[in-house]
Structures are given as structure tokens and as C-alpha cells.
Design a protein around this motif. Structure first.
Motif, mmCIF file in Angstrom:
data_model
loop_
_atom_site.group_PDB
_atom_site.id
_atom_site.type_symbol
_atom_site.label_atom_id
_atom_site.label_comp_id
_atom_site.label_asym_id
_atom_site.label_seq_id
_atom_site.Cartn_x
_atom_site.Cartn_y
_atom_site.Cartn_z
ATOM 1 N N CYS A 1 0.866 -1.191 0.000
ATOM 2 C CA CYS A 1 0.000 0.000 0.000
ATOM 3 C C CYS A 1 0.894 1.230 0.000
ATOM 4 O O CYS A 1 2.007 1.187 -0.521
ATOM 5 N N ASP B 1 -4.389 -0.557 -4.226
ATOM 6 C CA ASP B 1 -5.142 0.196 -5.226
ATOM 7 C C ASP B 1 -4.306 0.350 -6.488
ATOM 8 O O ASP B 1 -3.138 -0.051 -6.540
ATOM 9 N N ARG B 2 -4.917 0.920 -7.502
ATOM 10 C CA ARG B 2 -4.274 1.001 -8.822
ATOM 11 C C ARG B 2 -3.053 1.910 -8.824
ATOM 12 O O ARG B 2 -2.130 1.702 -9.616
ATOM 13 N N THR C 1 -4.080 -5.613 -8.282
ATOM 14 C CA THR C 1 -4.671 -5.118 -7.053
ATOM 15 C C THR C 1 -5.326 -6.305 -6.354
ATOM 16 O O THR C 1 -5.648 -7.327 -6.978
ATOM 17 N N TRP D 1 -15.584 4.410 -5.021
ATOM 18 C CA TRP D 1 -14.229 4.221 -5.502
ATOM 19 C C TRP D 1 -14.233 3.113 -6.540
ATOM 20 O O TRP D 1 -15.211 2.390 -6.725
ATOM 21 N N ASP E 1 -10.076 -1.115 -6.238
ATOM 22 C CA ASP E 1 -9.336 -0.449 -5.165
ATOM 23 C C ASP E 1 -9.910 -0.717 -3.781
ATOM 24 O O ASP E 1 -11.124 -0.859 -3.616
#
Length: 231
Positions: free
Chosen positions: A8, A99-100, A119, A181, A185
Motif C-alpha cells: 500500500c 489500489d491502482r 490489485t 471508488w 481499489d
């Protein structure tokens, strides 16, 4: 060993929480002897403790999901963050970004790791596609036969996750009112807001359970091509 790296931003909230849950799930699948799970952050300051709130939420999930079982590791407060390096990504068999933006950062850091980088929620959805084939006694179109050894079968699974990119999206979850979102993600509570901690950990939990279900079916698949009854 089959090495999993979870990444992350700061390596204090989403990735250590997810690593804890992944270790639990791999152990439940009987793979603790062949799988190691580590975590890191693309902008981590080395040695920072884990987020107390995410650690508490993970503890609550573990207490519900694994009632009566022995703890697998110390409390999250013993965690010390570390920055991801090209060496870490080069030696990982599977890299799970939260996440991306992390997925993109990892591709820049070590381009050769791209086929092994997803992800978390993306990998969970793709794992369902691959496991659907093996549970039915088949392999995905164009895939080589299933290996025999569990660690080789896990590497086969990662290669098929890569081949299946674009075939599905992560399992949808309901976002809290007013918050949305991308379906690949897990949002960052330290950016979006502390009220998102619960939702973020739940999204990670859902993805990890789905991912682990797929892994379990791939590992349990029969090499003779016969179908396996659903667990």
C-alpha cells in the motif's frame, strides 16, 4: 517457498492488515509451509507501527472467522513499516497492491514484475475465473496442464491470473453513502477519512476470502481432469 508481497502507501494500515488476513487464509488452506506473506509501502517510512484502528478491526474479524483457534502472529502493534524495493518485487511470486496507484508505482519500480502484480480486489475476481475452470476439471484455454506440487500449482495460478486480465472485475460491494471508488481499489482511510476504516477493512476481507477460495479450489483440483465437487 511461494512469496506473496502486499503493498500500500505507508505500510501501516491496509497492507499489514491484509497480510495478516492472508496468512490466516493460506494457513487454513494448509499452505502455511509453502507460502510466506510480507508487506511494504511505496512511500513508507521505515519502522512506523501499524494503525491501531485497522489492527483492531482485523482482530475482530479474526475472532469471528477463526473462533477458538490459536493466534497466528503477534499483535499488529509489533509491525514496523518498510519501503518497497525492486529487490522485494523481484523475489515475490505474487504482488497484491491495495489500489491502482500502487500497481502503477510497482510497474515503474520493477517493470518485469508486472505479470505478477494485481490489485487485491482484481486478483480476487480473476481467481474466481481460473478456479471455475479447475473445479470443472479443465484448465483455461491455452493454459498448460496443472503441476503436481502445491508451490508449482500456485505459480501456475498466478500465470493464469495474468492471462485472464480483463475477463472480470472484482466482486462488487456496496460503498458507504456518498463515497465511491473504483472496484479494483481498497480506499485509504488515512486519505479519504477515518470513517472509511471499517469499509476499507471489510473490502479487503471480502477480497481475501474470495481469493483464498479460488486458491483452495486450484490447489485441490485433480490432475486427471475430473471435476471437483464444490466445497
Amino acid at each position: 517457498m511461494f512469496r506473496v508481497l502486499v503493498v500500500c502507501t505507508a505500510n501501516i494500515c491496509r497492507s499489514p492488515a491484509s497480510a495478516t488476513l492472508l496468512r490466516r487464509e493460506f494457513a487454513a488452506a494448509g499452505l502455511s509451509e509453502v507460502v510466506t506473506v510480507e508487506s511494504a509501502g511505496v512511500a513508507a517510512v521505515d519502522g512506523t507501527p501499524a494503525c491501531d484502528l485497522s489492527s483492531a478491526l482485523v482482530g475482530e474479524f479474526v475472532a469471528r472467522q477463526y473462533a477458538g483457534q490459536e493466534p497466528q502472529e503477534p499483535n499488529g502493534n509489533t509491525h514496523g513499516s518498510r519501503r518497497v524495493t525492486a529487490e522485494l518485487t523481484a523475489t515475490a511470486d505474487l504482488i497484491l497492491a491495495l489500489d491502482r496507484s500502487h500497481r502503477a508505482a510497482l510497474a515503474r519500480l520493477h517493470p518485469a514484475s508486472r505479470p505478477r502484480t494485481f490489485t487485491l480486489r482484481q486478483a480476487a475476481g480473476l481467481s474466481e475465473v481460473v478456479a471455475g475452470y479447475t473445479q470443472a476439471g479443465r484448465v483455461p484455454p491455452g493454459a498448460p496442464p496443472l503441476p503436481e506440487l502445491p508451490e508449482d500449482r500456485l505459480r501456475w495460478w498466478v500465470a493464469e491470473l495474468d492471462a485472464a486480465r480483463g475477463m472480470t472485475v472484482a466482486a462488487a460491494s456496496e460503498d458507504p453513502p456518498g463515497l465511491q471508488w473504483h472496484p479494483d481499489d481498497v480506499p485509504d482511510p488515512h486519505v479519504v477519512g477515518y470513517q472509511v476504516h471499517g469499509a476499507a477493512i471489510e473490502l479487503a476481507e471480502e477480497a481475501i476470502v474470495l481469493l483464498s477460495s479460488g486458491v483452495g479450489r486450484v490447489v485441490a483440483a485433480r490432475s486427471d481432469g475430473s471435476a471437483v465437487s464444490p466445497p
